[in-house]
Scaffold this motif. Structure first.
Motif, PDB file in Angstrom:
ATOM      1  N   HIS A 282      50.683  40.468  92.115  1.00  0.00           N
ATOM      2  CA  HIS A 282      52.170  40.969  91.892  1.00  0.00           C
ATOM      3  C   HIS A 282      52.932  40.563  92.839  1.00  0.00           C
ATOM      4  CE1 HIS A 282      55.546  42.439  89.869  1.00  0.00           C
ATOM      5  NE2 HIS A 282      55.716  43.611  90.792  1.00  0.00           N
ATOM      6  N   ILE A 283      54.151  39.707  92.782  1.00  0.00           N
ATOM      7  CA  ILE A 283      54.843  39.373  93.728  1.00  0.00           C
ATOM      8  C   ILE A 283      56.001  40.372  93.655  1.00  0.00           C
ATOM      9  CG2 ILE A 283      56.253  37.823  94.977  1.00  0.00           C
ATOM     10  CD1 ILE A 283      54.012  35.712  94.081  1.00  0.00           C
ATOM     11  N   ARG A 284      56.509  41.259  94.451  1.00  0.00           N
ATOM     12  CA  ARG A 284      57.734  42.032  94.241  1.00  0.00           C
ATOM     13  C   ARG A 284      58.894  41.319  94.820  1.00  0.00           C
ATOM     14  NH1 ARG A 284      57.641  48.258  94.713  1.00  0.00           N
ATOM     15  NH2 ARG A 284      58.953  47.771  92.813  1.00  0.00           N
ATOM     16  N   SER A 285      59.193  40.612  93.981  1.00  0.00           N
ATOM     17  CA  SER A 285      60.361  39.571  94.252  1.00  0.00           C
ATOM     18  C   SER A 285      61.737  40.046  94.029  1.00  0.00           C
ATOM     19  CB  SER A 285      60.210  38.105  93.668  1.00  0.00           C
ATOM     20  OG  SER A 285      59.854  38.396  92.179  1.00  0.00           O
ATOM     21  N   ILE A 286      62.013  41.189  94.791  1.00  0.00           N
ATOM     22  CA  ILE A 286      63.289  41.922  94.498  1.00  0.00           C
ATOM     23  C   ILE A 286      64.245  41.306  95.429  1.00  0.00           C
ATOM     24  CG2 ILE A 286      64.427  44.329  94.505  1.00  0.00           C
ATOM     25  CD1 ILE A 286      61.609  45.429  94.238  1.00  0.00           C
ATOM     26  N   GLY A 287      65.253  40.641  94.442  1.00  0.00           N
ATOM     27  CA  GLY A 287      66.309  39.604  95.421  1.00  0.00           C
ATOM     28  C   GLY A 287      65.835  38.664  96.141  1.00  0.00           C
ATOM     29  N   ALA A 288      64.350  38.248  96.205  1.00  0.00           N
ATOM     30  CA  ALA A 288      63.737  37.251  97.028  1.00  0.00           C
ATOM     31  C   ALA A 288      63.318  36.180  95.869  1.00  0.00           C
ATOM     32  CB  ALA A 288      62.946  37.977  97.763  1.00  0.00           C
ATOM     33  N   GLU A 289      63.665  36.049  94.538  1.00  0.00           N
ATOM     34  CA  GLU A 289      63.155  35.228  93.668  1.00  0.00           C
ATOM     35  C   GLU A 289      62.890  33.675  94.048  1.00  0.00           C
ATOM     36  OE1 GLU A 289      65.701  37.067  93.270  1.00  0.00           O
ATOM     37  OE2 GLU A 289      65.046  38.696  91.766  1.00  0.00           O
ATOM     38  N   ASP A 290      63.805  33.244  94.813  1.00  0.00           N
ATOM     39  CA  ASP A 290      63.507  31.815  95.541  1.00  0.00           C
ATOM     40  C   ASP A 290      62.115  31.747  96.555  1.00  0.00           C
ATOM     41  OD1 ASP A 290      64.700  33.605  97.299  1.00  0.00           O
ATOM     42  OD2 ASP A 290      65.558  31.790  98.604  1.00  0.00           O
TER      43      ASP A 290
END
Length: 307
Positions: A282-290
């Motif tokens: 799981h990638i916690r891409s909080i504000g870093a979706e790019d």
């Protein structure tokens, strides 16, 4: 965003032997979902499922029920965080019935950070059930249509229930495994392990999971936080529950670049994939979706093929 071809459901993925990849999306602090859905579009072709957090860090946000509905309508497979902090059992059941009505069948149970750290510190925590009891209650609702007070509804909703857990110190391993076993006994089908920044604690904890055979009873997904440099790490270090070792921070500060940050992330992912019992990321891409496409492509991980 254009509608995507339907992917396998999360329940189907859990029943398969696929290494599951997910990314995290954060509902906005307003009601306009334009940028939220743009972020969903960035990660959609690279992951199997998207996880929608629930009033992240105790900050009032758009309901993830609404955000989940938009994701599902766009062809994504959403998992909704289901935080116990701000719901009593009546609100829990009301939201579950709302999820079921919209076809949102995947929930991950977590206690949540206290209201005192969020946007409304004067708010009162409304925790009514602990994680184990909540998992058991939702499992009974799914299997028997049994509401929390014992009333039976037909048809029964269908929920795939999971929860989070944390690698622990050596002297706390027995209590940790006891609690983990209780969660799985209660009906948790998957366990998402708190995001890590070094492999040692995860390796130790998962070795005990495997020794007890718990990895055969539930799927275990590791988690990481993408970061672009030392400034981001300092921000993450302020989040309760995250442990960022001094040596990692020193390494990033010594070579403060996106390239070094990505290299560290890939080292973590490669190490995670070698840990017995881990079957997803799981990638916690909080504000870093790019960063999700960069990480997935660089790590050689592919999202679920559409059909």
């Amino acid at each position: 965003m254009e509608t995507l071809t339907k992917k396998r459901t999360f329940a189907e993925l859990l029943a398969s032997d696929k290494f599951i990849v997910s990314a995290e999306l954060t509902p906005p602090r307003h009601f306009d979902t334009t940028k939220f859905m743009e972020a969903a579009g960035i990660v959609s072709e690279y992951v199997d499922v998207v996880q929608l957090n629930d009033h992240l860090l105790s900050r009032a946000r758009l309901s993830n029920l609404v955000a989940g509905m938009h994701c599902k309508n766009a062809g994504l497979e959403p998992i909704l965080q289901f935080t116990l902090r701000h719901r009593n059992r009546i609100a829990l059941q009301g939201d579950l019935l709302g999820f079921a009505n919209l076809g949102l069948e995947n929930v991950i149970i977590l206690g949540g950070y206290p209201c005192a750290i969020g946007t409304d510190p004067e708010a009162r925590d409304a925790t009514d059930l602990g994680s184990v009891e909540a998992i058991a209650s939702i499992t009974a609702l799914t299997r028997e249509g049994k509401m929390f007070n014992g009333d039976v509804i037909k048809p029964a909703p269908k929920f795939t229930v999971g929860t989070i857990d944390f690698p622990c110190a050596t002297d706390k391993i027995e209590d940790s495994m006891k609690r983990l076993t209780e969660k799985i006994d209660a009906g948790a089908r998957y366990i998402q392990v708190q995001a890590i920044f070094e492999l040692g604690p995860m390796q130790f904890w998962m070795a005990e999971v495997v020794r007890r055979g718990l990895h055969r009873r539930a799927r275990f997904l590791a988690a990481i936080f993408p970061f672009s440099g030392a400034e981001r790490l300092h921000v993450l270090r302020e989040i309760p529950g995250l442990s960022i070792p001094d040596h990692l921070l020193a390494r990033v500060e010594g070579h403060n670049s996106e390239r070094e940050s990505l290299a560290i992330t890939l080292e973590l992912i490669n190490g995670i994939r070698d840990i017995e019992g881990i079957s997803g990321l799981h990638i916690r891409s909080i504000g870093a979706e790019d960063w999700v496409p960069r990480i997935i492509e660089a790590a050689g991980l592919g999202g679920e093929l559409v059909y």
